[in-house]
Design a protein around this motif. Sequence first.
Motif, PDB file in Angstrom:
ATOM      1  N   SER A 182       0.848  -1.191   0.000  1.00 51.79           N
ATOM      2  CA  SER A 182       0.000   0.000   0.000  1.00 51.79           C
ATOM      3  C   SER A 182       0.885   1.243   0.000  1.00 51.79           C
ATOM      4  O   SER A 182       2.093   1.156   0.226  1.00 51.79           O
ATOM      5  CB  SER A 182      -0.916   0.010   1.217  1.00 51.79           C
ATOM      6  N   HIS A 184       0.759   5.940   0.282  1.00 52.96           N
ATOM      7  CA  HIS A 184       0.104   7.127   0.836  1.00 52.96           C
ATOM      8  C   HIS A 184       0.954   8.300   0.377  1.00 52.96           C
ATOM      9  O   HIS A 184       2.159   8.292   0.545  1.00 52.96           O
ATOM     10  CB  HIS A 184       0.133   7.024   2.372  1.00 52.96           C
ATOM     11  N   THR A 198      -1.926   9.471 -10.109  1.00 51.51           N
ATOM     12  CA  THR A 198      -1.888   8.151 -10.737  1.00 51.51           C
ATOM     13  C   THR A 198      -0.658   7.395 -10.264  1.00 51.51           C
ATOM     14  O   THR A 198       0.445   7.944 -10.237  1.00 51.51           O
ATOM     15  CB  THR A 198      -1.856   8.283 -12.265  1.00 51.51           C
ATOM     16  N   THR A 215      -2.596  -0.482 -11.245  1.00 53.72           N
ATOM     17  CA  THR A 215      -2.637   0.976 -11.367  1.00 53.72           C
ATOM     18  C   THR A 215      -3.763   1.470 -10.473  1.00 53.72           C
ATOM     19  O   THR A 215      -4.730   0.755 -10.220  1.00 53.72           O
ATOM     20  CB  THR A 215      -2.913   1.451 -12.808  1.00 53.72           C
ATOM     21  N   ALA A 216      -3.611   2.691  -9.974  1.00 51.51           N
ATOM     22  CA  ALA A 216      -4.634   3.237  -9.083  1.00 51.51           C
ATOM     23  C   ALA A 216      -4.489   4.742  -9.048  1.00 51.51           C
ATOM     24  O   ALA A 216      -3.513   5.303  -9.568  1.00 51.51           O
ATOM     25  CB  ALA A 216      -4.477   2.663  -7.686  1.00 51.51           C
ATOM     26  N   GLN A 217      -5.473   5.399  -8.455  1.00 47.64           N
ATOM     27  CA  GLN A 217      -5.425   6.838  -8.235  1.00 47.64           C
ATOM     28  C   GLN A 217      -5.616   7.091  -6.756  1.00 47.64           C
ATOM     29  O   GLN A 217      -6.395   6.387  -6.091  1.00 47.64           O
ATOM     30  CB  GLN A 217      -6.562   7.512  -9.009  1.00 47.64           C
ATOM     31  N   THR A 218      -4.923   8.101  -6.227  1.00 51.74           N
ATOM     32  CA  THR A 218      -5.106   8.388  -4.801  1.00 51.74           C
ATOM     33  C   THR A 218      -6.450   9.056  -4.567  1.00 51.74           C
ATOM     34  O   THR A 218      -6.919   9.860  -5.367  1.00 51.74           O
ATOM     35  CB  THR A 218      -3.988   9.299  -4.267  1.00 51.74           C
ATOM     36  N   ASN A 219      -7.046   8.710  -3.420  1.00 49.89           N
ATOM     37  CA  ASN A 219      -8.336   9.290  -3.044  1.00 49.89           C
ATOM     38  C   ASN A 219      -8.142  10.531  -2.158  1.00 49.89           C
ATOM     39  O   ASN A 219      -7.034  11.055  -2.069  1.00 49.89           O
ATOM     40  CB  ASN A 219      -9.191   8.215  -2.359  1.00 49.89           C
ATOM     41  N   ARG A 223      -4.530   8.074  -0.278  1.00 46.69           N
ATOM     42  CA  ARG A 223      -4.290   6.631  -0.338  1.00 46.69           C
ATOM     43  C   ARG A 223      -5.049   6.043  -1.525  1.00 46.69           C
ATOM     44  O   ARG A 223      -5.858   6.730  -2.140  1.00 46.69           O
ATOM     45  CB  ARG A 223      -4.784   5.956   0.955  1.00 46.69           C
ATOM     46  N   THR A 224      -4.805   4.773  -1.824  1.00 48.48           N
ATOM     47  CA  THR A 224      -5.602   4.127  -2.859  1.00 48.48           C
ATOM     48  C   THR A 224      -6.761   3.407  -2.172  1.00 48.48           C
ATOM     49  O   THR A 224      -6.634   2.967  -1.025  1.00 48.48           O
ATOM     50  CB  THR A 224      -4.759   3.120  -3.664  1.00 48.48           C
ATOM     51  N   ASP A 225      -7.893   3.301  -2.869  1.00 53.72           N
ATOM     52  CA  ASP A 225      -9.070   2.700  -2.240  1.00 53.72           C
ATOM     53  C   ASP A 225      -8.793   1.264  -1.809  1.00 53.72           C
ATOM     54  O   ASP A 225      -9.316   0.801  -0.804  1.00 53.72           O
ATOM     55  CB  ASP A 225     -10.260   2.737  -3.205  1.00 53.72           C
ATOM     56  N   LEU A 228      -2.480  -2.016  -3.416  1.00 52.01           N
ATOM     57  CA  LEU A 228      -2.026  -2.306  -4.778  1.00 52.01           C
ATOM     58  C   LEU A 228      -1.881  -3.806  -4.972  1.00 52.01           C
ATOM     59  O   LEU A 228      -2.134  -4.342  -6.042  1.00 52.01           O
ATOM     60  CB  LEU A 228      -0.723  -1.558  -5.055  1.00 52.01           C
TER      61      LEU A 228
END
Lengths: 295, 295, 295, 295
Positions: A182, A184, A198, A215-219, A223-225, A228
Amino acid sequence: MRTVPLATLNATDKPDFVAELGDIYEHAPWVAEAVAGQRPFATLAALHGAMTAAVRAATREQRLTFIKGHPDLAGKAARAGDMTTDSKFEQASAGLDRLSEREFADFHRLNDSYKAKFGIPFIICVRRHTKDSILRLFERRLANDAATEETAALEEIFRITALRLDQRVDAPDQLKVHGRISTHILDPCSGVPAVGVTIELLELSANGDRRVIATAQTNQDGRTDHPLIGGRPVPIGCYELHFHMAAYFAATATPLAEPPFLEVVPVRFAVAEPEAHYHVPLLVTPWSYSTYRGS
Amino acid sequence: MRTVPLATLNATDKPDFVAELGDIYEHAPWVAEAVAGQRPFATLAALHGAMTAAVRAATREQRLTFIKGHPDLAGKAARAGDMTTDSKFEQASAGLDRLSEREFADFHRLNDSYKAKFGIPFIICVRRHTKDSILRLFERRLANDAATEETAALEEIFRITALRLDQRVDAPDQLKVHGRISTHILDPCSGVPAVGVTIELLELSANGDRRVIATAQTNQDGRTDHPLIGGRPVPIGCYELHFHMAAYFAATATPLAEPPFLEVVPVRFAVAEPEAHYHVPLLVTPWSYSTYRGS
Amino acid sequence: MRTVPLATLNATDKPDFVAELGDIYEHAPWVAEAVAGQRPFATLAALHGAMTAAVRAATREQRLTFIKGHPDLAGKAARAGDMTTDSKFEQASAGLDRLSEREFADFHRLNDSYKAKFGIPFIICVRRHTKDSILRLFERRLANDAATEETAALEEIFRITALRLDQRVDAPDQLKVHGRISTHILDPCSGVPAVGVTIELLELSANGDRRVIATAQTNQDGRTDHPLIGGRPVPIGCYELHFHMAAYFAATATPLAEPPFLEVVPVRFAVAEPEAHYHVPLLVTPWSYSTYRGS
Amino acid sequence: MRTVPLATLNATDKPDFVAELGDIYEHAPWVAEAVAGQRPFATLAALHGAMTAAVRAATREQRLTFIKGHPDLAGKAARAGDMTTDSKFEQASAGLDRLSEREFADFHRLNDSYKAKFGIPFIICVRRHTKDSILRLFERRLANDAATEETAALEEIFRITALRLDQRVDAPDQLKVHGRISTHILDPCSGVPAVGVTIELLELSANGDRRVIATAQTNQDGRTDHPLIGGRPVPIGCYELHFHMAAYFAATATPLAEPPFLEVVPVRFAVAEPEAHYHVPLLVTPWSYSTYRGS
């Protein structure tokens, strides 16, 4: 794969129980048979413990036969399709189903040497590994003596079966077979989490391959929902997080150089413990960053 | 290339002076001729200033003729060898002599569009650039109007000639045409500079190429004996420093995971100002690091 | 205090030489006399070495008499003014001339215990210390045996006389008796050194006293024009750097909370090696900072 | 103070309801009376909203009478004990019950000026403040016009009554009147949280006072079991976290200088938003640290 409640396994008759769990141990339904009479199991850990005890209680001959029933890693069985569904799925997870000819030859050579020396196939819980870490361990374990390798083979089998039980059975407890990656992102120029960044997670191979595996986007909290990697072991291996920072800073109207000093921030790290939590945060400004293994 | 003292240039007769500096301006010995009578020059900056003033003082027609005398970037002249020695060397520095067929085609197309629109070749001081930054600027400058591009062409020519003078003439002053990439590694677990760390500097291309352009080891002060890039402009582009930390920590008997959390620490950054000093230090432990643009 | 060139000391006659350096060793002009014949000294280090050798070459009785010639630390001699000028100045540097009644009593008690046990006064190079570190060492050295303390007394005397020579004689070399405290402030939100920041250096005492001993402003490079302490040993003790950051950020139009999250950033650290360079930089944003012992 | 369930307040008869909540608004039981008929309230927020609406719906004269019913800050009422229990408790929280004579005189002077200018007492929700921030706001609000101050007085009263309701009524929802100060210590030399570190939280006053208001030890996760401040607003003011690192490093057998470079690490910061979460972690080695406002 459909999951079955532990309560159902506890309540059903013995043939059904064996039908459900007979293939947890590769080609060895006798393990499920041996523990059926001990039901009900209060927890998945108790069921797993009973099955490992049954294997340990068997004669050495029985255990060796059982060990020998396992397929070669990336071997002909893999190519010919002559494996259980679980084995196929597991070997694919480490990329063993897409080896180059050269890597296939490496595995072939190691399999042959290992079998010639120990009389059993090389067994490893591939879901805890990458191709690189398997090859490294393979070479290292070839140097062991036979007793060490019989013990190692059993330990790896118990890891494999713990993961299979975890996937197959819906229970009140968990077997601690999962790890996590994970992150942050904090933006200390603004004093807030960096939102909408991203992130890519790449797996790096010793041969230079780089494969994006998440792949993810920070909220809103930076953090990512979702982790990873999560809900499974994190394969021992080398990873790179790519943080697309220039796009974030541009979106927050931060003055940047052209091209920006930091465009994509790569953070490379290795995972050594597949069941651990690797929290790798980033504290980043347009001209600096720091990262660490958090908790 | 042999250097000539400024004092010698000041003392020699006019034909010799023109022979020495006639090719500083591409196919335009008249620039050297124009300033020969202004000797002696106290500094290289004064000489460079006199030459740029001579170009600005020429008629527009003369300037256009002069601008048109410059070779195409990565053009046929480059392939046919029909360029001054300086131009050849300069175009090679940005990798323009080893383009793929596709990149060659890109440059060809841009050259044609540019010439069709402005009637002059696209001029850029390639020693301040990488292939990527040239292509980016090429596209951007195509959108300008003719007056802007005439000015831009002259500015770039003055940068080119400043670099040529800097290389050719041994003077008491410097033209501030050089930049630098340097680093410094501190080990805050021990409170000392990290000694003996292997560092690589890579140039990254947009097409995924990664080329090692310098390697060094840190000395007793945690620095490299020489800048990783120095004594020349730092080409606008993307770089990665690779710090081989696991070998360092192993050598200092620091307990590490297996594989180590940090093996090679990559620090990726872009250079926007070729004449600036990019000091990019690393503060690193086995489980964390921070980096920033220092001063 | 006026300095005398080493060349002059080398050239003058013996009585003048002894007149100049007779008081380097407290009430012991015989040390200067003993080395006068060895002139010329090429370096200050050679002169210092010759003088320490002369002391070591004396009989133990002579050395003890010499050691006993030193004043008590913060003793009656201090109050009565019965010390050499150098001793007075040195004891003042550690604040021994402004002790509270209680601290004076502490020193009195320690002096008495030390003399009763060892028959010599407690000798320490006070310019390398604060009141706190002297008291700590005093207690610790009281536990030693007599031989250890005779050695310790000599070592401290040689440190004292090295500092006196360094101040008195103008020589081509330096005795490495100086340390330094310096700093450097970087603003990674802007990617530049933080200019015009007010910095205070405080000395902290175990009794809670906090005394500002230096103030400065950062220059264009984010450094102070002169070290905060330099050109002398840095007393072993506890310090706090105060960086007035809110005023800096307000001046650069950075949005801040009200009151700002960081107004004054205190960095507290201890000095253990008076002859070392303590470089303590600050990398700071409105919401974060990091610091470390640099090099 | 005993809490009463919202359900009970919804079910009881009107006199009991008013008896329970009549003193939420200082000397103004009419506010509780005005909303009794609107019961049941689904949430505490709904109850608070109804009460603020009742105050806003009153005539201006009624509101001014009500506002004038509030005690002076740190005024004679405070000393004479002529305040509601809540008011006494609230004024004590900001240290207004232990002012020096000089501070008492300051408050007296400000109270007089404020009343002379606006005809109402200065009202502020003291539980969101320290003495310093109250004095700062007092001076600032004195410069406002009367309309602004009538609005400000009401806003502060609503904050005061929200906190009183939060303490008095046990409801399914929360009024978002609490803030938090928390921390987290990571030891990147070992790659783990720093366990067993003693932490103190000090409140600093502009007059130089420093008061320890919380102490804690880090647990296995490097955090404190409870926030250093939590379950209430964090008073606007200046704080210092003291991390006792040398004891931690000594306990982990880390080699340290003598005295250690870092003994106690002070982190000074100001709180501007009493209802926010101030997470202030520390990443620390024997020779470096970094801190930031986290999330």
